[in-house]
Structure formats: structure tokens, C-alpha cells
Design a protein around this motif. Sequence first.
Motif, PDB file in Angstrom:
ATOM      1  N   GLY A 173       0.815  -1.284  -0.068  1.00 49.84           N
ATOM      2  CA  GLY A 173      -0.079   0.079   0.045  1.00 49.84           C
ATOM      3  C   GLY A 173       1.064   1.259   0.108  1.00 49.84           C
ATOM      4  N   VAL A 174       2.033   1.240   0.710  1.00 51.93           N
ATOM      5  CA  VAL A 174       2.663   2.539   0.887  1.00 51.93           C
ATOM      6  C   VAL A 174       3.427   2.685  -0.504  1.00 51.93           C
ATOM      7  N   SER A 175       3.923   1.562  -1.112  1.00 56.00           N
ATOM      8  CA  SER A 175       4.321   1.600  -2.728  1.00 56.00           C
ATOM      9  C   SER A 175       3.508   2.218  -3.425  1.00 56.00           C
ATOM     10  N   MET A 176       2.347   2.220  -3.262  1.00 56.92           N
ATOM     11  CA  MET A 176       1.500   2.984  -4.299  1.00 56.92           C
ATOM     12  C   MET A 176       1.593   4.199  -4.299  1.00 56.92           C
ATOM     13  N   LEU A 177       2.166   4.996  -3.179  1.00 58.25           N
ATOM     14  CA  LEU A 177       2.388   6.239  -3.004  1.00 58.25           C
ATOM     15  C   LEU A 177       3.615   6.998  -3.697  1.00 58.25           C
ATOM     16  N   ASN A 178       4.357   5.780  -4.194  1.00 56.45           N
ATOM     17  CA  ASN A 178       5.696   6.189  -5.094  1.00 56.45           C
ATOM     18  C   ASN A 178       5.328   6.227  -6.606  1.00 56.45           C
ATOM     19  N   PRO A 179       5.388   7.432  -7.009  1.00 55.12           N
ATOM     20  CA  PRO A 179       5.120   7.780  -8.503  1.00 55.12           C
ATOM     21  C   PRO A 179       5.845   6.738  -9.393  1.00 55.12           C
ATOM     22  N   ILE A 180       7.357   6.449  -8.931  1.00 51.56           N
ATOM     23  CA  ILE A 180       8.127   5.824 -10.054  1.00 51.56           C
ATOM     24  C   ILE A 180       7.545   4.243  -9.973  1.00 51.56           C
ATOM     25  N   LEU A 181       6.706   3.840  -9.363  1.00 54.46           N
ATOM     26  CA  LEU A 181       6.374   2.481  -9.276  1.00 54.46           C
ATOM     27  C   LEU A 181       4.980   2.273 -10.589  1.00 54.46           C
ATOM     28  N   TYR A 182       4.623   3.446 -10.775  1.00 53.17           N
ATOM     29  CA  TYR A 182       3.612   3.563 -11.959  1.00 53.17           C
ATOM     30  C   TYR A 182       4.369   3.716 -13.282  1.00 53.17           C
ATOM     31  N   MET A 183       5.440   4.233 -13.053  1.00 62.22           N
ATOM     32  CA  MET A 183       6.199   4.400 -14.408  1.00 62.22           C
ATOM     33  C   MET A 183       6.934   3.142 -14.759  1.00 62.22           C
ATOM     34  N   VAL A 184       7.537   2.475 -13.695  1.00 63.36           N
ATOM     35  CA  VAL A 184       8.382   1.292 -14.059  1.00 63.36           C
ATOM     36  C   VAL A 184       7.107   0.022 -14.601  1.00 63.36           C
ATOM     37  N   ASN A 185       6.300   0.442 -13.878  1.00 61.78           N
ATOM     38  CA  ASN A 185       5.276  -0.934 -14.185  1.00 61.78           C
ATOM     39  C   ASN A 185       4.579  -0.647 -15.537  1.00 61.78           C
TER      40      ASN A 185
END
Lengths: 311, 257
Positions: free
Chosen positions: B201-213
Motif C-alpha cells: 500500500g505504501v508503495s502505491m504512493l511512489n510515482p516511480i512504481l507506476y512508471m516502471v510498471n
Amino acid sequence: MSAALEINDLRKVYSNGFEALKGISLKVEAGDFYALLGPNGAGKSTTIGVICSLVAKSSGKVSVFGYDIDSHFTEAKQCIGVVPQEFNFNQFEKVLDIVVTQGGYYGLPRRVALERAEKYLRLLDLWDMRDSISRNLSGGMKRRLMIARALVHEPKLLILDEPTAGVDIELRRSMWEFLEKVNANGTTIILTTHYLEEAESLCRNIAIIDSGVIIENTSMKALLRKLTREVFVLDTKATVKDDLQVPGFVTRVIDDHCIETEVDQKQTLNELFECLAEQGITITSMRNKANRLEEMFVSVLNAPAEAGDAA
Amino acid sequence: MNINGQWIAFKTIVYREIRRFMRIWVQTLVPPAITIALYFVIFGNLIGSRIGEMGGFDYMQFVVPGLIMMAIIQNSYANVVSSFFGTKFQRNIEEMLVSPVTEVVILLGYIVGGMARGLAVGAIVTVLALFFTDLTVHNWFVTISMVFLTSIVFSLAGFINAVYAESFDDISIIPTFVLTPMIYLGGVFYSVDLLPDFWAGVSMLNPILYMVNGFRYGILGVSDIGLIQAYAMLVIFVVVGFMFSLYLLTRAERLRT
């Protein structure tokens, strides 16, 4: 035709409360060679900064060839070329790249920018250094590079903030000649300088600014006419006595072949030479002790203080 | 100055930016290539062979999109932050501020300069990756759009950092203490499915997660994040970052006196 520069009631108050400009007004006609003089911290660079959009003004109006710098800023900026006091080019770029890139910022196609860069680098004796990294240039070359950069878009108004600071005499004189040619070709020039000889030789009109206020704004000739006295240094052919007195003139003996004499506005040099001849003194050469504008500058700046002392 | 003049000014800034990073290619292009190649060798080949599959792919295939994106992010950011801060530091930003080039054009010039370096390094890393694994692209549109949007976002981030920076320390603090942890925790090396619910859940706040995925979806067709969420996040960052950067440049309170 619109004035090259028109400033009305320009004020600048810095965030620390310091009032650098206290409502100055100026008008520089097209084609003029104009001096803006003043002691350090008087407001010269702030004024130039406002004209060039590097300093945000607090209030007032500035227009360049009729273009208001707020409402028609691109047109106004297109008219201006600026040579700042400090070196402000990329120290790691080549000389040619610096000038060509500046042309690009003014919308010059690369081919035109290259032609203009060659023209001005040749005129300023920098063409042979075109592939040198700019930080390796001498101080005088760096100054000339900034002039070439300012001219690449062929501005109608060239503003130079102490362009010859730290430049040797020979180079300074060659830069004067260059600037006179630029002015003769129709470019209006505004110059700030600490070398008053420079302002006197080059400029036709002058403003003196002190503590954010314009205290003189007139033609160079009119300003120099206000000079009430001049001090001359005279070299004598024969030895002069230590207690030499020249009736009507304040005279000091510098050494046994040199005297210094004050000549006020009501006196003539003929009268001085007659008095000296009567005492058997022959003069071999003479010169002004100080630059005339320098004397005037000092007297204008000191005028308010002297008036205050008198009161 | 008319639109044609502004276009020439824009090309001038982009050309100058590309010339800058190409002039110092040993500092700008070679180190990221070496670093990422080491990641390929260590995490992909040596350790990766013991990890097994992740997200349905062998670990090397899984990690390659993340590492390419990491190179793009770091280099887009680094180009703009160092170039714009250098321009500020040497005061040659005044060359642009006294000229009729508009603030939008200046900003676009720096963004495209940052993208150029990000994409150049991304291309080098992609070529290197081909020595370690086979790469096929699942969806070209998603792959290319993710690369472009991400490099825009981090060019803008570098620009904002440079505007606020007052010393060379200030331009290394954010990459070291903010950007690098965000990248490492942004799903480059692992799937968020591996994390406990709280940390996922905390990772979802990380914008880079969206870019990488998003990028991983473009290459492999798998993602921990919905594609619409990823695009929405990127577009929001681009729009907000651009408007804020333009505001900083227009007011220019840190650039002008």
C-alpha cells in the motif's frame, strides 16, 4: 521617431527594504551616445538591470524605441543588446558557440548567426580565438567577447555596463574606436563607466545618478561649461623659486621645474601666461591636473553635502 | 519575435543542451551504461539465475525494463538539474533572460534536452540488455509513451531542483536521498506482490512504481499497476510539474533580482 529609451518615475525597492531607485526619469534619443555615471551603489546597474529585464522594477514605466518593456517585452528586448559588468557566459563553451547561440535566442537562423558571429568576432579581433574555450581567454578578450555577443542580433540600443573595467589602455582605446563606429552606424549606446575620460571622449549626453536619484541630466558640453575652475600642471624651462607667487592665481610649486595653478571660469590662460612671463618664467608644456569631467563629477556629487555644510 | 523566431530559439536551446552532454560524454553517457551493465551481470545473471521466475518471466527479463527506466529517470533528471544549475551558477542564464525568447520556450528547451539524454542513455542500456537477454516489445505505443512521459516528468523535477538549488550540494541531495530510494523501492527489482499488504500500500504512493510498471507492461505485458492508473499518474505529474516550473521561471524570483 520614438526615443531609444524613456524611463518615467522608475522605482526599485529590494526585499530587504533598500530603495535603490527613487523615481528616476530619463530620455535617451535615438542615435545618442549617452553616459550614465555615478559612484558605486548609486543605482546604475539596477537601472540597466530593469531595462534588460534582469531586475524586477517596483514601479514606473520603461519603454525602448516606443515598446513598453511590460506590455511589448519581446519587441523591446529585440531592440536591446547588453554587455554586463560581470562575465556571464558559459566558461566551458567555445567562443564561436557562445556568439552563435546568443543569435539563436534572438531568432536568427543558424546560417545568419554564423555570418554575424564571424563579422563581429573579426571586428573585435577574436576570430582567431573562435574555437578556444572561453575561460582560457584573457580579461580583455572576455570583454570583447561579451560585446560581440551583444551585437550579434544587431540591436538598435547597446547598453554597456563598465565595458572597459580592467582593460589595459591600448585595448581600451581600440574599444572606444570600435564603439564610436558602432554608434556612427546608427546604434544608440548607453555607457556606464568609472573612467570619466572615457565618458568625456565618447558621450554626447550624460546623466549622473547618486543614491537612486538623477542629480544631473544634460549634454556633456553643458555640464563641462558648469566647471568653475580647472587646475593645470605647468612644466617650466628654468628652475622656479619655492616661494613663487603668481598674482591673481592660486599657485603651488610641485618641484623646481613644475608648478600647479588654478584657473577659474573668469580668468584666461593668456592672463596666466602674461603673469608668468612678467616673472621670466617660460612654460615648456602643460596639462590638466585631472580630467575635466572628473572634476565636475566630484563637484556635482559633493554639491548637496557642501550646501548642507553651508546651511 | 514571431513564432518562427521562438522556434529557432527553441532549437538553439535543445542543440546547446545536446552539445553540452555530448561534449562531456565520458561523464554523461558512459557511467550509466557501465552501472546498468553491472546490474545486468550481478542482479540479472549471477543472482537472478538463483531467484527464478518473477511475474511469469525469468528474473533477467523481469528486471531489464526496470533498469532501462531507471537509467532514463536518472539521466533525464541529472541533465536538467546540472545544466540549469550551471547556467544559474555562471549567470549565463542572463543570456536567455535578456533575449526575447519566452519562458515556455526556455522550459521546453530544457525538457527536450533532458529527454534527449535520458533517451540516449536508455537506448545504450537497451542495446547492452540485448547481450544478456532477448527483448521483445509487447506494446510499442505503451513502451514509447511511457518512456517519453517519464523522461518529461524527471526533466521537470530536475528543473525544479535546479531553480531552488543554491549550491552544488543542493543538486546532489535530492538524487541521493530522494530519487535513488524511490527508484529502488519503485518495483525495479521486484514485484510489489512480494510485499506485505501494508508496504504494498505504501508503495502505491511512489510515482516511480507506476512508471516502471507501465513500461514493463509495454515490454513484457505484465504490470502490478493498472495501465490507466499509470497514465493518469504520469499525465498529472507532467501537467503539474510543467505549470509549477513555468511559474518559477516566469516569476523568476530566484533567477532575477
